[in-house]
Scaffold this active site. Sequence first.
Site, PDB file in Angstrom:
ATOM      1  N   ASN A  10       0.859  -1.188   0.000  1.00 32.21           N
ATOM      2  CA  ASN A  10       0.000   0.000   0.000  1.00 32.21           C
ATOM      3  C   ASN A  10       0.896   1.239   0.000  1.00 32.21           C
ATOM      4  O   ASN A  10       1.497   1.574   1.009  1.00 32.21           O
ATOM      5  CB  ASN A  10      -0.875  -0.049   1.265  1.00 32.21           C
ATOM      6  CG  ASN A  10      -1.699   1.209   1.459  1.00 32.21           C
ATOM      7  OD1 ASN A  10      -1.790   2.060   0.561  1.00 32.21           O
ATOM      8  ND2 ASN A  10      -2.299   1.353   2.635  1.00 32.21           N
ATOM      9  N   SER A 210       3.551  -2.235  10.293  1.00 36.06           N
ATOM     10  CA  SER A 210       5.009  -2.313  10.486  1.00 36.06           C
ATOM     11  C   SER A 210       5.597  -3.671  10.107  1.00 36.06           C
ATOM     12  O   SER A 210       6.516  -4.163  10.767  1.00 36.06           O
ATOM     13  CB  SER A 210       5.384  -1.930  11.920  1.00 36.06           C
ATOM     14  OG  SER A 210       5.008  -0.578  12.179  1.00 36.06           O
TER      15      SER A 210
HETATM   16  P1  PGA Z   1       2.952   0.201   7.616  1.00 37.68           P
HETATM   17  O1  PGA Z   1       1.476   0.427   7.032  1.00 37.68           O
HETATM   18  O2  PGA Z   1       3.481  -1.080   7.013  1.00 37.68           O
HETATM   19  O3  PGA Z   1       3.730   1.404   7.152  1.00 37.68           O
HETATM   20  O4  PGA Z   1       2.839   0.114   9.085  1.00 37.68           O
HETATM   21  C1  PGA Z   1       0.605  -0.661   6.859  1.00 37.68           C
HETATM   22  C2  PGA Z   1      -0.695  -0.169   6.276  1.00 37.68           C
HETATM   23  O5  PGA Z   1      -1.112   0.941   6.612  1.00 37.68           O
HETATM   24  O6  PGA Z   1      -1.330  -0.875   5.472  1.00 37.68           O
END
Ligand code: PGA
Length: 249
Positions: A10, A210
Amino acid sequence: MSRRKIVAGNWKLNGSKDFLQHIVETLVSVNDVDVVIAPPFPYLEKASALVADLNGLSVSAQNVSSYSDGAFTGEVSVAMLKDIGADSVIVGHSERRELFGETDAIVAEKISQVLKFGLTPILCVGETLEQREQGSTIEVCSTQIKSVLDVVGAENFDNVVIAYEPVWAIGTGKSASSAEAQEVHASIRKLLSESLEGLGKKVSILYGGSVKAANAKELFEQEDIDGALVGGASLKVEEFNEIIKAAGI
Ligand code: PGA
């Protein structure tokens, strides 16, 4: 449909034409792992064209209108996404819920639209830190999922992909532990099977929040974790490739 291993990136409000070209040329392809890229709307058509002949790589939008057509300035319909070759749509991401006021009812309507046009919705659910500390994680996720089940019907739910994304883990560098994630994934699968026999075996449930190369393998080893929805790390191609490879093991 049955459970698939999926790693989805994403991009949020990031990316460019050059980045798109670079990522499509650089991403690894791993047997039995569906890789999904979700760039912002302006890049979706080009992304669809670039991945058209590539095995295992597909394109997702990050959002869609709950309306099908008409006087809704700034909106993008599912029919348009289908028209330009997108395969899936992320719906109900916590940033949409928190920053843009998307309610469970709006999320359910969007999922219904996406299914109607034969695209795959990636339904995001997850609790805030406060809700986790109050011990209501499972209840929050169940409510979010039930509100969609009620509208689309359990019999139409096997084409939905769920992404469990604890809000406190998104973009914070603080992932849920594999045990914490597994517990929620197992309860989601149970809820699905209670809604319709066998449904839990058919729906892919991704973890998000994360995810990085360093924690992907341990997360993917959990019985009920079928892949990941990746934000920040999907913008670093080498890192994203490592996550894809971890899903293939
Ligand atoms: P992140 O975002 O991997 O940066 O924590 C995940 C998401 O919002 O789908």
